[in-house]
Motif scaffolding. Structure first.
Motif, PDB file in Angstrom:
ATOM      1  N   GLY A 189      -8.327   4.019  -3.761  1.00  0.00           N
ATOM      2  CA  GLY A 189      -7.148   3.320  -4.262  1.00  0.00           C
ATOM      3  C   GLY A 189      -6.617   3.967  -5.529  1.00  0.00           C
ATOM      4  N   ARG A 202      -2.916   5.425  -6.042  1.00  0.00           N
ATOM      5  CA  ARG A 202      -2.029   5.039  -7.134  1.00  0.00           C
ATOM      6  C   ARG A 202      -1.584   6.259  -7.929  1.00  0.00           C
ATOM      7  NH1 ARG A 202      -4.695   1.515 -10.834  1.00  0.00           N
ATOM      8  NH2 ARG A 202      -6.685   1.917  -9.809  1.00  0.00           N
ATOM      9  N   ILE A 232       0.841  -1.199   0.000  1.00  0.00           N
ATOM     10  CA  ILE A 232       0.000   0.000   0.000  1.00  0.00           C
ATOM     11  C   ILE A 232       0.877   1.249   0.000  1.00  0.00           C
ATOM     12  CG2 ILE A 232      -1.654   1.335   1.367  1.00  0.00           C
ATOM     13  CD1 ILE A 232      -2.810  -1.318   2.344  1.00  0.00           C
ATOM     14  N   ARG A 250       2.837   1.701  -3.272  1.00  0.00           N
ATOM     15  CA  ARG A 250       1.989   2.165  -4.371  1.00  0.00           C
ATOM     16  C   ARG A 250       1.694   3.650  -4.234  1.00  0.00           C
ATOM     17  NH1 ARG A 250      -0.366  -1.956  -7.617  1.00  0.00           N
ATOM     18  NH2 ARG A 250      -1.180  -0.277  -8.893  1.00  0.00           N
ATOM     19  N   TYR A 277      -9.156  -2.591  -2.691  1.00  0.00           N
ATOM     20  CA  TYR A 277      -8.893  -1.198  -2.341  1.00  0.00           C
ATOM     21  C   TYR A 277      -8.004  -0.540  -3.384  1.00  0.00           C
ATOM     22  CZ  TYR A 277      -6.660   2.751  -0.049  1.00  0.00           C
ATOM     23  OH  TYR A 277      -6.153   3.985   0.214  1.00  0.00           O
ATOM     24  N   LEU A 278      -6.917  -1.217  -3.765  1.00  0.00           N
ATOM     25  CA  LEU A 278      -5.950  -0.605  -4.678  1.00  0.00           C
ATOM     26  C   LEU A 278      -6.475  -0.510  -6.106  1.00  0.00           C
ATOM     27  CD1 LEU A 278      -2.520  -2.154  -3.588  1.00  0.00           C
ATOM     28  CD2 LEU A 278      -3.250   0.217  -3.349  1.00  0.00           C
ATOM     29  N   GLU A 279      -7.140  -1.570  -6.563  1.00  0.00           N
ATOM     30  CA  GLU A 279      -7.460  -1.649  -7.995  1.00  0.00           C
ATOM     31  C   GLU A 279      -8.890  -1.267  -8.333  1.00  0.00           C
ATOM     32  OE1 GLU A 279      -4.904  -2.207  -9.821  1.00  0.00           O
ATOM     33  OE2 GLU A 279      -3.526  -3.102  -8.358  1.00  0.00           O
TER      34      GLU A 279
END
Lengths: 358, 293
Positions: B158, B162, B27, B30, B151-153
């Motif tokens: 997210g 990023r 996390i 990123r 969460y990231l993608e």
């Protein structure tokens, strides 16, 4: 004076005294927690670091190791390379010197020759280990931080590996895992069991030579320019990539030389040959403001602290791990005071480089 | 229990602290911050988790304390990096040294005090296995992988994170508060690493020793690189490393003539080889990783 850029940042100015205060409070708490009167603890620290010829011998021997690794790091950081691999280069230098010293070196060699051969072997091995990270950065764009970190961890496992098996470097005659003892021709002249050895005398010339190179030669100018602004340096005709490769090799050679010295002073390879000194050297180099000559007093101070804390543990029961805390906080305090590394400023430059390649 | 089952169980057990620490590191990386202080945050979690667990008698409270301790150390890193604009790498290494010093010293002091007052040995309560021989923390670690991936993608937050990692200036221009985003990411990374450390002192051993994380934070760092900065890839790398270490233990137990050092080296050698030969310049690393903003 071409010191790393200093800034007066409000947050930095605010943090610096807080950190110092924090150190003092923590130290006092630790000393109290151990049930020792602070004055007695400091007396133990001082006499253990500089109170006798044995104490001085150990302190100066530690200083030599910290000095070579510190010079290696100062040189790399000056050139904008975040080479945190002094630990691994030191270890690989010691392993290589031990391998040559115990397996290849003829017993009959006169000592200056034997010692010089092992120093050269250690330097070459350290340079090679460092050049691996340099080559990865140059031709594959691998971050030198990740590369040197991984190489450090690999080197430490290699050390454990080589001293664990008799067909490698382990002394078959002992129960403990340690290397065979070096031949007499690789013994550094010492000073009657104090731990002091002739290698300490090499630190001053090494620092002087590096100072001369960095500040008084064309190569040094290229090195500093590459660190301060690689794009501008490249535009001025400095071959930045080649300069960086040379810095990787030279700083690896310095750390490896320190490894060979430490090995010869110890007489044999062991698992705990000055552990973590390659990381402490980061504190040494930063406290010296990345100046080769200032690395000497800086290394001496950290060496005094190191041997003093060991003595404090023996006589006053205060854990010697406290040194790590002090070193970490010294680095944080120096950073928060506004010490900027040349490499950080080059960030914009490297971004532009990356953009150029795409 | 047969050999294969035992091996799988060990692989997950050894992989758990790596997985937790790596998810946090992922996390934060990123978001563009290279956190070398991960080892220190794990050590903080291991120590404070142990002390809280020992003091309260509850491993759950221990884990909660570990979470907070890890986040506190990461917050210090975030202040150094975001406010003071200190170099990320050097600040991270400094925090590792400081954490090693604090936890080592405090533990020795605590132990001396405890033994002097007539205690036998300093041990904390441990998490009991809940399902398939694994503790709650292992299941939490495994569950965190799809959550971190989502969460990231897939989430809007997210996407912002990023963007901060790829191009902070552009993210700032479109209204994202870069410092706040990175600070929160650092807190999450510290909490994950602290929990990973707590697993070591509250699940695997019930005890603490100086430098007990023993480089696991750096293995997690390698897993993020090897997993090409994706949640699934990182998780796969962690479990693979867990399997490699489990294999090392099995070989040793079986008395086989395989050098354990070869398997110990595997995560680091594999990461370097992958960077040189397989990934080339397609490492998946965020463009602004490690750069001050």
């Amino acid at each position: 004076m071409s010191s790393p850029e200093r800034r007066t940042d409000s947050a930095g100015a605010f943090l610096w005294p807080i950190l110092i205060l924090g150190v003092a409070v923590l130290l006092a708490l630790i000393v109290m927690a151990c049930g020792v009167e602070p004055r007695a603890a400091f007396a133990a620290l001082a006499s253990g670091a500089a109170g006798s010829s044995i104490a001085w011998g150990q302190t100066l021997a530690s200083m030599a190791v910290l000095c070579f690794s510190g010079l290696a790091i100062a040189l790399s950081f000056r050139a904008g390379i975040f080479n945190i691999g002094a630990e691994g280069q030191f270890v690989v230098g010691a392993i290589a010197a031990a391998a040559v010293g115990t397996k290849l070196l003829p017993e009959a060699l006169p000592w200056p020759l034997g010692v010089s051969v092992l120093l050269a072997v250690g330097a070459a091995a350290g340079a090679g280990w460092s050049a691996v990270a340099g080559a990865m950065k140059r031709w594959r764009g691998v971050s030198e931080v990740i590369a040197t970190l991984m190489l450090n961890l690999i080197a430490l496992i290699l050390l454990h590996f080589t001293v664990s098996y008799p067909y490698l470097l382990r002394d078959p005659g002992t129960i403990e895992s340690k290397g065979s003892s070096l031949p007499a021709c690789a013994a550094l002249p010492g000073w009657g069991g104090t731990g002091f050895h002739a290698g300490v005398f090499l630190t001053l010339p090494a620092a002087l030579v590096l100072w001369a190179i960095v500040y008084h030669t064309r190569a040094g100018l290229s090195l500093r320019a590459a660190g301060l602004n690689p794009v501008a340096a490249q535009a001025c005709g400095i071959p930045v990539e080649r300069v960086r490769m040379r810095v990787f090799a030279l700083s690896g050679a310095l750390a490896g030389l320190g490894g060979a010295l430490a090995l010869m002073a110890a007489g044999r390879l062991t698992k705990s040959l000055y552990p973590d000194y390659g990381y402490m050297a980061i504190a040494v180099a930063l406290a010296a403001n990345l100046h080769p000559l200032l690395v000497l007093p800086s290394a001496l101070i950290f060496a005094l602290l190191e041997t003093g804390s060991k003595a404090m543990e023996r006589s006053a029961g205060i854990p010697s791990e406290v040194v790590y805390l002090i070193e970490g906080l010294v680095i944080l305090a120096l950073l928060s005071r506004g010490l900027r590394l040349p490499g950080s400023r080059a960030a914009a430059g490297t971004a532009a480089e990356a953009g150029g390649e795409a | 229990m047969d050999l294969a089952q035992e091996f799988t169980s060990a692989a997950f057990r050894i992989g758990t602290p790596l997985l937790l620490a790596a998810m946090g590191e992922l996390i934060l990386e990123r978001a563009g911050v290279l956190n070398l202080g991960i080892e220190g945050a794990m050590l903080f979690g291991a120590f404070f988790g142990f002390v809280a667990g020992w003091g309260t008698g509850s491993p759950l409270l221990g884990a909660a304390a570990a979470l907070l301790a890890g986040a506190a150390l990461a917050a210090l890193l975030a202040v150094m990096v975001l406010r003071v604009k200190a170099d990320q790498i050097v600040a991270g290494m400094a925090l590792n040294l400081a954490a090693l010093g604090i936890t080592g010293t405090a533990y020795r002091a605590l132990e001396n005090h405890f033994l002097r007052s007539g205690g036998a040995s300093l041990l904390a309560p441990t998490f009991a296995p809940v399902l398939f021989e694994q503790t709650l923390l292992t299941w939490a670690a495994l569950l965190s992988v799809p959550l971190v991936w989502y969460y990231l993608e897939r989430s809007e937050r997210g996407l912002e994170l990023r963007a901060v990692g790829e191009n902070p200036a552009a993210a700032e221009a479109s209204g994202v508060n870069v410092s706040a985003c990175r600070f929160k990411a650092a807190l999450a990374a510290g909490a994950f690493a602290g929990l990973g450390g707590a697993f070591l002192s509250l699940s695997q051993t019930a005890s603490f020793s100086s430098n007990c994380t023993n480089g696991r934070g750096f293995v997690a760092l390698a897993a993020v690189v090897l997993g090409r900065y994706s949640a699934w890839g990182t998780a796969a790398a962690c479990l693979f490393f867990g399997a490699a270490f489990a294999a090392r233990d099995r070989f040793q137990a079986a008395g086989w003539n395989v050098q354990p050092e070869v398997l110990e080296m595997l995560p680091y050698v594999l990461t370097l080889l992958a960077l040189v030969f397989a990934l080339r310049r397609r490492t998946g690393a965020p463009a602004a990783l490690g750069k001050p903003y």
